[in-house]
Write an enzyme that holds these catalytic residues in place. Sequence first.
Site, short mmCIF file in Angstrom:
data_model
loop_
_atom_site.label_atom_id
_atom_site.label_comp_id
_atom_site.label_asym_id
_atom_site.label_seq_id
_atom_site.Cartn_x
_atom_site.Cartn_y
_atom_site.Cartn_z
N LYS A 67 -1.94 15.16 1.35
CA LYS A 67 -1.56 15.67 0.03
C LYS A 67 -2.22 17.01 -0.30
O LYS A 67 -1.70 17.79 -1.08
CB LYS A 67 -1.88 14.62 -1.05
N TYR A 191 7.89 12.32 1.49
CA TYR A 191 6.56 11.80 1.20
C TYR A 191 6.05 10.85 2.29
O TYR A 191 4.94 10.99 2.81
CB TYR A 191 6.59 11.10 -0.17
N TYR A 243 -9.42 9.43 -6.15
CA TYR A 243 -8.83 8.56 -7.19
C TYR A 243 -9.90 8.09 -8.15
O TYR A 243 -10.74 8.88 -8.57
CB TYR A 243 -8.05 7.39 -6.54
N VAL A 261 -5.67 6.28 2.98
CA VAL A 261 -5.83 4.85 3.29
C VAL A 261 -5.86 4.55 4.79
O VAL A 261 -6.13 3.42 5.18
CB VAL A 261 -4.77 3.92 2.64
#
Length: 309
Positions: A67, A191, A243, A261
């Site tokens: 990202k 994505y 996050y 992740v």
Amino acid sequence: MPELEQALAEVAAEMAERTDRGKVATYIPQLGKVDPKKFGIAAVTNDGRVILAGDADQPFSIQSVSKVLTLTLALGKVGDALWQRVGREPSGNPFNSIVQLEHENGIPRNPFINAGAIIVSDVLLAGHQPREAIGEILRFIQFLADDETIIIDREVAASERATGYRNFALANYMKSFGNLHHEPELALGVYFHHCAVAMSCRQLAMAGRFLANGGRNPATGHSVVSPGRARRIGALMLTCGHYDGSGDFAFRVGIPGKSGVGGGILGIVPGVASLAVWSPGLNENGNSKLGSIALEKLARMMNWSIFAP
Ligand code: DON
């Protein structure tokens, strides 16, 4: 201060011994197959040294680390207009949360939570077929890392699409507010594929070099982004890159970082080095458990912090 080679080797040896390795992500079934004992770390310094330890040459799924790179590409295309569609605030919520979107009219808090990254994919899709946008992202990453062997793991992309109900929900929801310009299926295709890019720690640290060097590739001197944009991307990594664990990462490690992740983290020591670490087991916030601990130890050993005098 120890030599960087010695510090990396020490951290890798210590991490290899640990048994508290966190939990490998299984919500994307293909990621659940990865050996939790893997650990790799790489540092690429602005003066051109490449220092590796552990499984630093084994590719893994970079997931949300991508990202940072899609954000860089999208800012290059639409500049500050991006900020009309995505915010720049930490979300304080998990990466796949939907809860803030209703209150905030379908505008995601930042480009690193899933909703924000789906908008960034939508921006990269403008004027293209999904296949072309995916190709452009992959070529950009290969260019940054100076490595044409980097690929997208199609099995991971397919595995994520097959189970991506939450991401479909986020995309559909944003579409209902008019913030997503293409069909959810198309933006998500882009994505899922950029999340499925497979890279080793060496390749990832190479790709991050421009962020550690004021926007320029230190090896070639080529400008990737302006110095100001490199700083702003770093600011977003520091405040939003982990996050709802971003504050803790900033507190413990003290440098901008972006997690995924798959267990990877890209860390930036401005003016000094680009770092990548990989340990597939995650902590409760979905960030690499030993990866964050390793970066914390390394930063302490090397006296690295953006807050250091
Ligand atoms: O959309 C997802 O859930 C994954 N492709 C990426 C999530 C992720 O890497 C979150 N990072 N810690």
